[in-house]
Design a protein around this motif. Structure first.
Motif, PDB file in Angstrom:
ATOM      1  N   ASP A 190      48.413  96.843  27.978  1.00 13.24           N
ATOM      2  CA  ASP A 190      47.705  95.575  28.006  1.00 13.24           C
ATOM      3  C   ASP A 190      46.611  95.598  26.946  1.00 13.24           C
ATOM      4  N   SER A 191      46.252  94.428  26.503  1.00 17.80           N
ATOM      5  CA  SER A 191      45.138  94.276  25.584  1.00 17.80           C
ATOM      6  C   SER A 191      43.877  93.949  26.368  1.00 17.80           C
ATOM      7  N   PHE A 192      42.738  94.243  25.760  1.00 16.20           N
ATOM      8  CA  PHE A 192      41.472  94.001  26.433  1.00 16.20           C
ATOM      9  C   PHE A 192      40.411  93.667  25.392  1.00 16.20           C
ATOM     10  N   ALA A 193      39.243  93.343  25.869  1.00 16.01           N
ATOM     11  CA  ALA A 193      38.103  92.982  25.005  1.00 16.01           C
ATOM     12  C   ALA A 193      38.502  91.877  24.030  1.00 16.01           C
ATOM     13  N   GLY A 197      41.211  95.519  21.683  1.00 10.91           N
ATOM     14  CA  GLY A 197      41.764  96.811  22.058  1.00 10.91           C
ATOM     15  C   GLY A 197      43.107  96.687  22.745  1.00 10.91           C
ATOM     16  N   ASN A 198      43.843  97.768  22.735  1.00  8.05           N
ATOM     17  CA  ASN A 198      45.120  97.823  23.438  1.00  8.05           C
ATOM     18  C   ASN A 198      45.306  99.253  23.943  1.00  8.05           C
ATOM     19  N   ALA A 199      45.753  99.365  25.191  1.00  6.95           N
ATOM     20  CA  ALA A 199      46.031 100.669  25.785  1.00  6.95           C
ATOM     21  C   ALA A 199      47.386 100.602  26.458  1.00  6.95           C
ATOM     22  N   PHE A 328      46.120 104.337  22.396  1.00  8.46           N
ATOM     23  CA  PHE A 328      44.900 103.532  22.580  1.00  8.46           C
ATOM     24  C   PHE A 328      44.361 103.193  21.199  1.00  8.46           C
ATOM     25  N   ASN A 329      44.017 101.953  21.003  1.00  7.52           N
ATOM     26  CA  ASN A 329      43.308 101.587  19.775  1.00  7.52           C
ATOM     27  C   ASN A 329      42.306 100.495  20.090  1.00  7.52           C
ATOM     28  N   PHE A 330      41.215 100.530  19.340  1.00  8.52           N
ATOM     29  CA  PHE A 330      40.133  99.586  19.596  1.00  8.52           C
ATOM     30  C   PHE A 330      39.465  99.237  18.272  1.00  8.52           C
ATOM     31  N   ASP A 331      39.365  97.951  18.011  1.00  7.01           N
ATOM     32  CA  ASP A 331      38.698  97.477  16.803  1.00  7.01           C
ATOM     33  C   ASP A 331      37.189  97.492  17.027  1.00  7.01           C
ATOM     34  N   LEU A 332      36.528  98.429  16.362  1.00  3.26           N
ATOM     35  CA  LEU A 332      35.079  98.502  16.482  1.00  3.26           C
ATOM     36  C   LEU A 332      34.422  97.259  15.896  1.00  3.26           C
ATOM     37  N   ASN A 333      34.957  96.787  14.815  1.00  5.97           N
ATOM     38  CA  ASN A 333      34.570  95.508  14.220  1.00  5.97           C
ATOM     39  C   ASN A 333      35.732  95.075  13.341  1.00  5.97           C
ATOM     40  N   GLU A 334      35.528  94.093  12.501  1.00  2.00           N
ATOM     41  CA  GLU A 334      36.634  93.565  11.711  1.00  2.00           C
ATOM     42  C   GLU A 334      37.116  94.531  10.638  1.00  2.00           C
ATOM     43  N   ASN A 335      36.373  95.620  10.383  1.00  2.00           N
ATOM     44  CA  ASN A 335      36.752  96.550   9.322  1.00  2.00           C
ATOM     45  C   ASN A 335      37.089  97.954   9.799  1.00  2.00           C
ATOM     46  N   HIS A 336      36.835  98.251  11.072  1.00  2.85           N
ATOM     47  CA  HIS A 336      37.016  99.631  11.518  1.00  2.85           C
ATOM     48  C   HIS A 336      37.692  99.665  12.885  1.00  2.85           C
ATOM     49  N   ARG A 337      38.632 100.577  12.993  1.00  6.86           N
ATOM     50  CA  ARG A 337      39.383 100.738  14.232  1.00  6.86           C
ATOM     51  C   ARG A 337      39.409 102.212  14.624  1.00  6.86           C
ATOM     52  N   MET A 338      39.331 102.440  15.916  1.00  6.84           N
ATOM     53  CA  MET A 338      39.483 103.765  16.495  1.00  6.84           C
ATOM     54  C   MET A 338      40.863 103.839  17.158  1.00  6.84           C
ATOM     55  N   PHE A 339      41.529 104.978  17.026  1.00 10.03           N
ATOM     56  CA  PHE A 339      42.852 105.088  17.652  1.00 10.03           C
ATOM     57  C   PHE A 339      43.031 106.484  18.252  1.00 10.03           C
ATOM     58  N   PHE A 340      43.945 106.535  19.212  1.00 13.28           N
ATOM     59  CA  PHE A 340      44.271 107.792  19.878  1.00 13.28           C
ATOM     60  C   PHE A 340      45.750 107.772  20.241  1.00 13.28           C
ATOM     61  N   GLU A 341      46.405 108.904  19.996  1.00 16.20           N
ATOM     62  CA  GLU A 341      47.791 109.097  20.426  1.00 16.20           C
ATOM     63  C   GLU A 341      47.857 110.400  21.206  1.00 16.20           C
ATOM     64  N   GLY A 342      48.420 110.344  22.393  1.00 16.03           N
ATOM     65  CA  GLY A 342      48.556 111.543  23.205  1.00 16.03           C
ATOM     66  C   GLY A 342      49.950 111.658  23.788  1.00 16.03           C
ATOM     67  N   ALA A 415      47.736 115.651  20.535  1.00 19.18           N
ATOM     68  CA  ALA A 415      46.710 114.610  20.573  1.00 19.18           C
ATOM     69  C   ALA A 415      46.265 114.323  19.147  1.00 19.18           C
ATOM     70  N   VAL A 416      46.187 113.046  18.829  1.00 17.94           N
ATOM     71  CA  VAL A 416      45.702 112.599  17.527  1.00 17.94           C
ATOM     72  C   VAL A 416      44.569 111.615  17.773  1.00 17.94           C
ATOM     73  N   PHE A 417      43.429 111.880  17.160  1.00 22.38           N
ATOM     74  CA  PHE A 417      42.275 110.991  17.294  1.00 22.38           C
ATOM     75  C   PHE A 417      41.770 110.673  15.890  1.00 22.38           C
ATOM     76  N   GLY A 418      41.482 109.401  15.657  1.00 19.18           N
ATOM     77  CA  GLY A 418      41.032 109.073  14.316  1.00 19.18           C
ATOM     78  C   GLY A 418      40.470 107.681  14.185  1.00 19.18           C
ATOM     79  N   PHE A 419      40.094 107.375  12.971  1.00 13.50           N
ATOM     80  CA  PHE A 419      39.557 106.066  12.602  1.00 13.50           C
ATOM     81  C   PHE A 419      40.309 105.574  11.373  1.00 13.50           C
ATOM     82  N   GLU A 420      40.469 104.267  11.310  1.00 16.00           N
ATOM     83  CA  GLU A 420      41.066 103.653  10.135  1.00 16.00           C
ATOM     84  C   GLU A 420      40.391 102.312   9.916  1.00 16.00           C
ATOM     85  N   GLY A 421      40.503 101.848   8.689  1.00 21.94           N
ATOM     86  CA  GLY A 421      39.886 100.560   8.402  1.00 21.94           C
ATOM     87  C   GLY A 421      39.661 100.383   6.917  1.00 21.94           C
ATOM     88  N   TYR A 422      38.626  99.620   6.608  1.00 22.54           N
ATOM     89  CA  TYR A 422      38.342  99.276   5.227  1.00 22.54           C
ATOM     90  C   TYR A 422      36.911  99.614   4.874  1.00 22.54           C
TER      91      TYR A 422
END
Length: 983
Positions: A190-193, A197-199, A328-342, A415-422
């Motif tokens: 489901d998506s949230f916020a 975000g999506n988990a 799990f991924n969550f857009d911290l703002n319009e340019n940065h996203r946090m993600f996790f794969e487990g 487990a993969v944890f990271g950030f992506e964006g612009y």
């Protein structure tokens, strides 16, 4: 199965999808870290998507992938049991260049390995339901991804988000035997916020039964190769005048389940000696072996008393797989996203193979189980005398002592944890990736050899009249197999037993001399990486220049702890000591895409791609890899693409640090004149030279080797190994004619040349080259082969080798070989409307032009060509027809394997009539699936499928677990039904 779709008509769809995605999403393709529109890259990328995977009914992705023409089926569930500890593994092998040279990625990132000492990935741990698509790229892309990508990359691209619920179940069974497979999966997300975000998480479970050779009629045909009774020696050997043919029922008569022994001599060519071979009945009595037909050799006969040694072997292991995945991924703002794969995956494999066997066991005359009749025969015979007693030597296939097998549990966590964006105009990604695989391998019914010897060495206690172990009465008793005093380990609790007749070994005795040996392993991988990319750093007249760069640190660890008894060589299992090691590598890479020309006659667009990677290994030092690609859009409908690459592969932990340890090899002795030996002197390139060299070794002309088991030897790693390197290039055309809407055609030529290849010269190669060397037998190849003296030889484990037979070999890893693979990939994709529905036709095939191996690259004129051999057919191809109409759908897939040789091309060229049949015909398998989706908001989809619909059997005697047999289906017709419910 679906055929692999290259990026042809998909390009427009991908471009539309990109315009609809969120700002942080970007389109990338395997082989490049620069975001692309439409998958336009110089290198050919083959892809299959989620819909195509589901259309096959696949419950494990590994076996499905190996049906692609680009991948050799070297580690399917059906043939993963060839080596110790590999049962259940699904390893990928691009172009047949080895699993170590195929890099497997998940979402463009590395994945922890699954086999001790190796980085090869078990793709059976990858969840089927979360695969969005799989991309396969041929050629060296080490510059983009690092080592192991010598043959290419297989990239599993998973879903990045999921909403709703998805439940799927499937079950199926074979039409013959009791083989079943089942599958269940559940996904929720489901998506949230407000959509930032999506988990999601998923669970999958798949299971298949053990499946033995005896479960199918073709597993009970008992066919062997025999001299052709109609062979005309005055005419050249040919398929109309073959030297050997297949006949049956037949098998091995030198060994049996209850025990076989010879009194006097046994000469296959002399019927007068056939009566000297005896076997034990189940009740312990004995009789002469029956010979009503042909005695082929000292080990093989037709229409006789024989043992089918494969009857107790499994075709498919039992295999259970459970996995759970989290994203799990969550857009911290319009340019940065946090993600996790487990992920967490647990697989359990179980299979049973052949039991321990003896050639021979030694029974003293005073053995308590020797009957008066057997004793009289022994007394009247000129048997070997040891310690003052006559010794009866019995060859036995000890099924009643317990079949050997493996229970293997593998647990993989990642487990993969990271950030992506612009960052301004630059997109970035930084991630930490940790993976761990633990392996518990239990070797079942691993015989403790000395206890086996002590228990069968049974005598009567003079005081009580009871049958006891000799060592119980006499602690200083000598073991007749080793000529040493039994140890206290063999004396304590010794249980006497008989070996006369199948079923003679008691369960109490088997429980005493057998053990379940536990072997534990742990592999760990840590990857830290960061990259930046910009598809438009600046503009040139022809377009935008793209650039990507990054840094990466990777650490690999592997440790394998062997059962102490096995490590000391006290059991029937290979004496393999504990082993392990680690290394790390720091890397910097960069990539650019430069548009050269555009909007000119004959040059709609021309661009150049360049990439390079500098690596610093803790083991081998510095390496540098690079690749260059040209992408030329000639006109809107025609595109040319080409690549040139230099790739490297650093040696693995196992290749570097595995200690020298016991191993076994099958050797077709080049000095064995037996008519059914495929490597007999007459098959050599220069038969006179080989015969002369064999004679120089002291082996008489006409000698026949009677040893039928695998030969013991020594193999191991080499810490002085250097990297191996490969130069590869591809040339291709992509044609999408405007006047035929929906048609796409791609043709790509590929050439991969590997040098300084890491490997060991096989025992077979050393044995053959020893006697094929023009300079005689004073060569290094002969130094790695040991033969028995004229009186024969008995080793420390009690194995008896006849005169001149190979008793030992040595093969250590070296940078010594070279190989080359050359071929052409062809794909045709055509979609069109028909009768109110949509039809898709897709063909993908590979024509193999060269498959050459140079065992010694210092001898460039001496190579083995394998094209047209059973492992390397000239053509492999798939053709799929798919049709959808409203809520109905149907697929018809044909899988094609070209006709091939059952012997190597060199052997065929030297003697095209050495055996009949000498070739397998072409094979086409037909698979169908039919499905219907019920209308409604909650979607219920049901489907029915059948694989190998016409129940095509494999070629004669290609029914087993070896590499050649994996080209063919061994299960037979398989039907399944399933349903998916989405809500």
């Amino acid at each position: 199965m679906p055929v692999a779709g290259q990026a042809l008509a998909q390009e427009e769809t991908q471009e539309k999808q990109q315009t609809q995605t969120a700002e942080l999403d970007r389109v990338t393709v395997t082989g490049s870290r620069i975001a692309r529109v439409g998958f336009v890259t110089p290198a050919p990328v083959t892809a299959i998507n989620a819909e195509e995977i589901r259309a096959t009914g696949a419950v494990n992705i590994g076996d499905l992938m190996t049906k692609l023409p680009q991948l050799s089926p070297n580690y399917t569930l059906g043939n993963s049991t060839r080596f110790i500890g590999t049962a259940g593994l699904g390893l990928l092998d691009l172009r047949g260049m080895g699993t170590a040279r195929t890099l497997v990625l998940v979402n463009g990132r590395r994945h922890v390995g699954s086999s001790p000492g190796s980085t090869a990935v078990d793709v059976n741990t990858i969840p089927v339901e979360w695969i969005e698509r799989v991309e396969v790229m041929t050629g060296g892309v080490s510059a983009v991804y690092g080592a192991d990508a010598v043959a290419g990359v297989v990239n599993f691209i998973m879903k990045k988000s999921f909403e709703g619920f998805d439940l799927r179940g499937q079950g199926g069974m074979a039409s013959e035997g009791d083989f079943n497979r089942s599958f269940a999966s559940f996904s929720a997300g489901d998506s949230f916020a407000d959509g930032r975000g999506n988990a999601a998480f998923s669970m999958e479970y798949s299971k298949q039964d053990r499946f033995g050779r005896g479960n199918r009629d073709i597993g009970r045909e008992y066919l062997v190769s025999v001299p052709n009774p109609s062979y005309d020696p005055t005419q050249p050997p040919s398929q109309s005048n073959p030297q050997t043919v297949v006949s049956g029922p037949g098998g091995n008569h030198s060994i049996s389940y209850g025990g076989t022994f010879t009194i006097g001599t046994f000469n296959p060519a002399n019927p007068a000696t056939w009566g000297n071979r005896y076997l034990f009945n189940p009740d312990g009595t004995f009789r002469r072996n029956r010979y009503d037909g042909t005695v082929v050799s000292a080990t093989s006969c037709v229409d006789c008393d024989f043992a089918d040694l494969n009857a107790v072997a499994d075709l498919q292991p039992a295999f259970d797989r459970f996995s759970t995945n989290l994203m799990f991924n969550f857009d911290l703002n319009e340019n940065h996203r946090m993600f996790f794969e487990g992920k967490y995956s647990k697989t359990e494999s179980q299979f049973y193979g052949q039991p321990a066997f003896d050639q021979p066991i030694r029974i003293r005359r005073d053995n308590a189980y020797v009957s008066p009749q057997l004793g009289a025969l022994m007394d009247a015979s000129a048997l070997t005398v040891q310690d003052g007693q006559k010794i009866l030597q019995v060859s036995r296939f000890n099924v009643d002592a317990g079949r050997r097998g493996e229970n293997i549990e593998r647990q993989t966590a990642r487990a993969v944890f990271g950030f992506e964006g612009y960052l301004g105009d630059w997109n970035y990604e930084a991630s930490a990736n940790y993976g761990q695989t633990t392996i518990d391998r239990l070797n079942i019914n691993n015989r403790i050899n000395e206890r086996w010897h002590a228990g069968m060495d049974a005598v009567r206690d003079p005081a009580t009249g009871n049958i006891v172990c000799r060592t119980t009465l006499n602690p200083s008793a000598i073991n007749p197999h080793t000529n040493a005093i039994y140890s206290s380990f063999a004396r304590t609790g010794c249980v006497p037993f008989s070996t006369f007749g199948n079923g003679a070994v008691s369960q109490e005795a088997a429980a005493w001399f057998n053990t379940n040996s536990l072997n534990t392993s742990k592999l760990q991988q840590t990857v830290l990486e960061a990259s930046i990319a910009n598809s438009a750093v600046f503009s040139l007249p022809a377009g935008d220049v793209g650039f990507a760069a990054g840094i990466e640190y990777r650490e690999e660890k592997s440790q394998e702890n062997t059962d102490p008894l096995a490590a000391l060589g006290l059991t029937f299992l290979n004496a393999i000591p504990s082993r392990g090691g680690k290394y790390d590598v720091s890397e910097f890479y960069a990539e650019t895409s430069v548009p050269l020309l555009a909007d000119l006659p004959g040059v709609d667009m021309l661009s150049l791609d360049l990439a390079g990677r500098f690596s610093d290994y803790s083991t081998i030092g510095n390496t540098f890899t690079w690749n260059a690609g040209l992408n030329w859009q000639i006109i809107d409908s025609l595109r040319f693409r080409g690549t040139l690459a230099h790739a490297v592969r650093a040696p693995s932990i196992g290749e570097l640090y595995n200690p020298q340890s016991q191993n076994f090899a099958t050797i077709a002795d080049p000095c064995n004149y037996q008519a059914t030996n495929t490597n007999r002197p007459s098959t050599a390139k220069d038969p006179a030279l080989r015969q002369a060299n064999c004679s120089a070794l002291g082996i008489p002309v006409g000698w026949v080797d009677t040893y039928s088991a695998n030969r013991p030897g020594v193999s191991g790693g080499n810490p002085d190994l250097a990297e191996e390197s490969a130069d590869s290039w591809t040339l291709g055309l992509v044609w999408q004619p405007e006047f035929i809407e929906g048609l796409g055609v791609a043709v790509d030529y590929w050439n991969i040349r590997l040098e300084d290849a890491i490997g060991a010269v096989t025992a077979q190669t050393n044995a053959t080259r020893c006697v094929d060397s023009p300079g005689g037998i004073d060569n290094e190849f002969c130094s790695f082969i040991t033969r028995a003296p004229t009186a024969g030889y008995t080793d420390s484990q009690g194995r008896v080798f006849p005169a001149y037979s190979i008793t030992n070999w040595v093969a250590l890893n070296e940078n010594l070989a070279k190989s080359r693979r050359v071929g052409v990939d062809l794909e045709v994709d055509y979609s069109f409307g028909l009768l109110g529905g949509n039809t898709q036709l897709r063909f993908v095939g590979t024509r193999l032009i060269q498959s050459r191996e140079w065992p010694f690259q210092d001898f460039p004129e001496e190579f083995n060509e394998y094209v047209t051999y059973v492992t390397d057919p000239r053509w492999r191809a798939n053709f799929e027809t798919g049709y959808t109409w409203n809520d109905w759908r149907a697929t018809w897939t044909m899988q094609y394997v070209d006709g091939n040789l059952r012997v190597t091309p060199a052997s065929y060229n030297s003697n095209p009539g050495s055996a009949a049949p000498i070739a397998n015909g072409s094979y086409t398998y037909h698979n169908f699936q039919f499905g219907y989706t019920f209308p409604g908001e909650d979607r219920l989809d049901v489907y029915l499928g059948v694989d190998n619909a016409f129940d095509k059997d494999p070629p004669l005697n290609y029914f087993g677990a070896d590499i050649g047999s994996a080209m063919y289906d061994s299960v037979g017709r398989y039907m399944y039904i399933g349903a998916t419910y989405r809500f």
